[in-house]
Design a protein around this motif. Structure first.
Motif, PDB file in Angstrom:
ATOM      1  N   GLN A  57     -67.975 -27.095 -18.402  1.00 28.09           N
ATOM      2  CA  GLN A  57     -68.275 -27.687 -17.091  1.00 28.09           C
ATOM      3  C   GLN A  57     -67.009 -27.777 -16.240  1.00 28.09           C
ATOM      4  OE1 GLN A  57     -69.963 -31.297 -18.669  1.00 28.09           O
ATOM      5  NE2 GLN A  57     -72.026 -30.728 -18.001  1.00 28.09           N
ATOM      6  N   TRP A  58     -65.899 -28.140 -16.863  1.00 32.08           N
ATOM      7  CA  TRP A  58     -64.640 -28.255 -16.123  1.00 32.08           C
ATOM      8  C   TRP A  58     -64.195 -26.887 -15.606  1.00 32.08           C
ATOM      9  CZ3 TRP A  58     -62.555 -31.904 -13.575  1.00 32.08           C
ATOM     10  CH2 TRP A  58     -61.240 -31.805 -13.136  1.00 32.08           C
ATOM     11  N   ALA A  59     -64.343 -25.860 -16.439  1.00 32.88           N
ATOM     12  CA  ALA A  59     -63.977 -24.504 -16.029  1.00 32.88           C
ATOM     13  C   ALA A  59     -64.855 -24.060 -14.858  1.00 32.88           C
ATOM     14  CB  ALA A  59     -64.125 -23.544 -17.203  1.00 32.88           C
ATOM     15  N   GLU A  60     -66.140 -24.380 -14.913  1.00 35.28           N
ATOM     16  CA  GLU A  60     -67.042 -24.035 -13.813  1.00 35.28           C
ATOM     17  C   GLU A  60     -66.628 -24.760 -12.526  1.00 35.28           C
ATOM     18  OE1 GLU A  60     -71.734 -24.668 -12.673  1.00 35.28           O
ATOM     19  OE2 GLU A  60     -71.184 -24.541 -14.782  1.00 35.28           O
ATOM     20  N   TYR A  61     -66.260 -26.020 -12.663  1.00 36.98           N
ATOM     21  CA  TYR A  61     -65.805 -26.798 -11.507  1.00 36.98           C
ATOM     22  C   TYR A  61     -64.541 -26.173 -10.901  1.00 36.98           C
ATOM     23  CZ  TYR A  61     -63.339 -30.449  -8.975  1.00 36.98           C
ATOM     24  OH  TYR A  61     -62.630 -31.145  -8.016  1.00 36.98           O
ATOM     25  N   GLU A  62     -63.586 -25.829 -11.750  1.00 36.04           N
ATOM     26  CA  GLU A  62     -62.340 -25.228 -11.260  1.00 36.04           C
ATOM     27  C   GLU A  62     -62.601 -23.892 -10.583  1.00 36.04           C
ATOM     28  OE1 GLU A  62     -59.885 -25.341 -14.808  1.00 36.04           O
ATOM     29  OE2 GLU A  62     -58.741 -26.999 -13.934  1.00 36.04           O
ATOM     30  N   GLU A  63     -63.499 -23.087 -11.156  1.00 39.68           N
ATOM     31  CA  GLU A  63     -63.820 -21.797 -10.554  1.00 39.68           C
ATOM     32  C   GLU A  63     -64.443 -21.994  -9.167  1.00 39.68           C
ATOM     33  OE1 GLU A  63     -66.724 -17.937 -11.300  1.00 39.68           O
ATOM     34  OE2 GLU A  63     -66.378 -19.353 -12.936  1.00 39.68           O
ATOM     35  N   GLU A  64     -65.378 -22.933  -9.064  1.00 37.80           N
ATOM     36  CA  GLU A  64     -66.012 -23.187  -7.765  1.00 37.80           C
ATOM     37  C   GLU A  64     -64.997 -23.727  -6.760  1.00 37.80           C
ATOM     38  OE1 GLU A  64     -69.616 -25.770  -5.762  1.00 37.80           O
ATOM     39  OE2 GLU A  64     -69.612 -25.464  -7.927  1.00 37.80           O
ATOM     40  N   THR A  65     -64.107 -24.590  -7.208  1.00 35.12           N
ATOM     41  CA  THR A  65     -63.074 -25.127  -6.331  1.00 35.12           C
ATOM     42  C   THR A  65     -62.188 -24.008  -5.797  1.00 35.12           C
ATOM     43  OG1 THR A  65     -63.076 -27.220  -7.540  1.00 35.12           O
ATOM     44  CG2 THR A  65     -61.141 -26.751  -6.209  1.00 35.12           C
ATOM     45  N   GLN A  66     -61.819 -23.069  -6.667  1.00 32.89           N
ATOM     46  CA  GLN A  66     -60.988 -21.944  -6.240  1.00 32.89           C
ATOM     47  C   GLN A  66     -61.716 -21.070  -5.228  1.00 32.89           C
ATOM     48  OE1 GLN A  66     -59.761 -20.029  -9.854  1.00 32.89           O
ATOM     49  NE2 GLN A  66     -58.441 -21.729 -10.459  1.00 32.89           N
ATOM     50  N   ILE A  67     -63.014 -20.870  -5.426  1.00 29.99           N
ATOM     51  CA  ILE A  67     -63.806 -20.082  -4.473  1.00 29.99           C
ATOM     52  C   ILE A  67     -63.773 -20.750  -3.101  1.00 29.99           C
ATOM     53  CG2 ILE A  67     -66.157 -19.381  -3.848  1.00 29.99           C
ATOM     54  CD1 ILE A  67     -66.609 -18.969  -6.929  1.00 29.99           C
ATOM     55  N   GLU A  69     -61.588 -22.880  -2.018  1.00 31.13           N
ATOM     56  CA  GLU A  69     -60.211 -22.874  -1.521  1.00 31.13           C
ATOM     57  C   GLU A  69     -59.877 -21.525  -0.879  1.00 31.13           C
ATOM     58  OE1 GLU A  69     -56.791 -24.830  -0.636  1.00 31.13           O
ATOM     59  OE2 GLU A  69     -58.468 -25.710  -1.727  1.00 31.13           O
ATOM     60  N   ARG A  70     -60.263 -20.438  -1.549  1.00 27.78           N
ATOM     61  CA  ARG A  70     -60.020 -19.108  -0.986  1.00 27.78           C
ATOM     62  C   ARG A  70     -60.773 -18.927   0.327  1.00 27.78           C
ATOM     63  NH1 ARG A  70     -60.397 -17.458  -6.388  1.00 27.78           N
ATOM     64  NH2 ARG A  70     -62.543 -16.818  -6.082  1.00 27.78           N
ATOM     65  N   ALA A  71     -62.026 -19.346   0.349  1.00 26.73           N
ATOM     66  CA  ALA A  71     -62.824 -19.207   1.573  1.00 26.73           C
ATOM     67  C   ALA A  71     -62.197 -20.008   2.700  1.00 26.73           C
ATOM     68  CB  ALA A  71     -64.259 -19.666   1.325  1.00 26.73           C
ATOM     69  N   SER A  72     -61.757 -21.190   2.389  1.00 25.87           N
ATOM     70  CA  SER A  72     -61.133 -22.046   3.392  1.00 25.87           C
ATOM     71  C   SER A  72     -59.850 -21.411   3.911  1.00 25.87           C
ATOM     72  CB  SER A  72     -60.844 -23.420   2.794  1.00 25.87           C
ATOM     73  OG  SER A  72     -60.235 -24.245   3.737  1.00 25.87           O
ATOM     74  N   ASN A  73     -59.027 -20.889   3.014  1.00 25.23           N
ATOM     75  CA  ASN A  73     -57.764 -20.264   3.420  1.00 25.23           C
ATOM     76  C   ASN A  73     -58.007 -18.999   4.243  1.00 25.23           C
ATOM     77  OD1 ASN A  73     -56.195 -22.223   2.250  1.00 25.23           O
ATOM     78  ND2 ASN A  73     -55.960 -21.121   0.325  1.00 25.23           N
ATOM     79  N   GLU A  74     -59.016 -18.224   3.856  1.00 22.88           N
ATOM     80  CA  GLU A  74     -59.333 -17.018   4.616  1.00 22.88           C
ATOM     81  C   GLU A  74     -59.785 -17.386   6.025  1.00 22.88           C
ATOM     82  OE1 GLU A  74     -62.180 -14.930   2.238  1.00 22.88           O
ATOM     83  OE2 GLU A  74     -60.721 -14.519   0.663  1.00 22.88           O
ATOM     84  N   ASP A  75     -60.615 -18.415   6.128  1.00 21.36           N
ATOM     85  CA  ASP A  75     -61.064 -18.865   7.441  1.00 21.36           C
ATOM     86  C   ASP A  75     -59.885 -19.346   8.280  1.00 21.36           C
ATOM     87  OD1 ASP A  75     -63.670 -18.244   6.832  1.00 21.36           O
ATOM     88  OD2 ASP A  75     -64.244 -20.300   6.345  1.00 21.36           O
TER      89      ASP A  75
END
Length: 89
Positions: A57-67, A69-75
């Motif tokens: 569950q923690w790994a899934e949370y971190e993966e979603e957070t990174q997604i 974060e990347r989307a936010s940075n790209e925007d």
């Protein structure tokens, strides 16, 4: 609306001393103490929830957070806070 509450004298004295030292009213001191307690309770709940989280569950949370974060940075990279002004001429 104000009301009177009965508290032991030593507690009243401690509240009054805290209020004087902080240049606050007793009501403000009580509000601050309750807010601090509520905040501590929220953090205890977060800590308990984290303790119940499985590694998967923690790994899934971190993966979603990174997604996100990347989307936010790209925007943000596409965002121009100061668009070019039309040239005067």
């Amino acid at each position: 609306m104000a009301t009177t509450i009965k508290v032991p004298e030593d507690l009243r004295d401690r509240l009054n001393a805290r209020a004087r030292a902080s240049d606050l009213t007793v009501a403000q001191v009580i509000e601050k103490l309750i807010a601090a307690d509520e905040r501590a309770e929220r953090f205890r709940a977060i800590k308990e929830a984290r303790a119940r989280t499985t590694p998967a569950q923690w790994a899934e949370y971190e993966e979603e957070t990174q997604i996100w974060e990347r989307a936010s940075n790209e925007d943000l990279a596409k965002y121009d806070p100061l668009p070019d002004e039309p040239s005067a001429g």
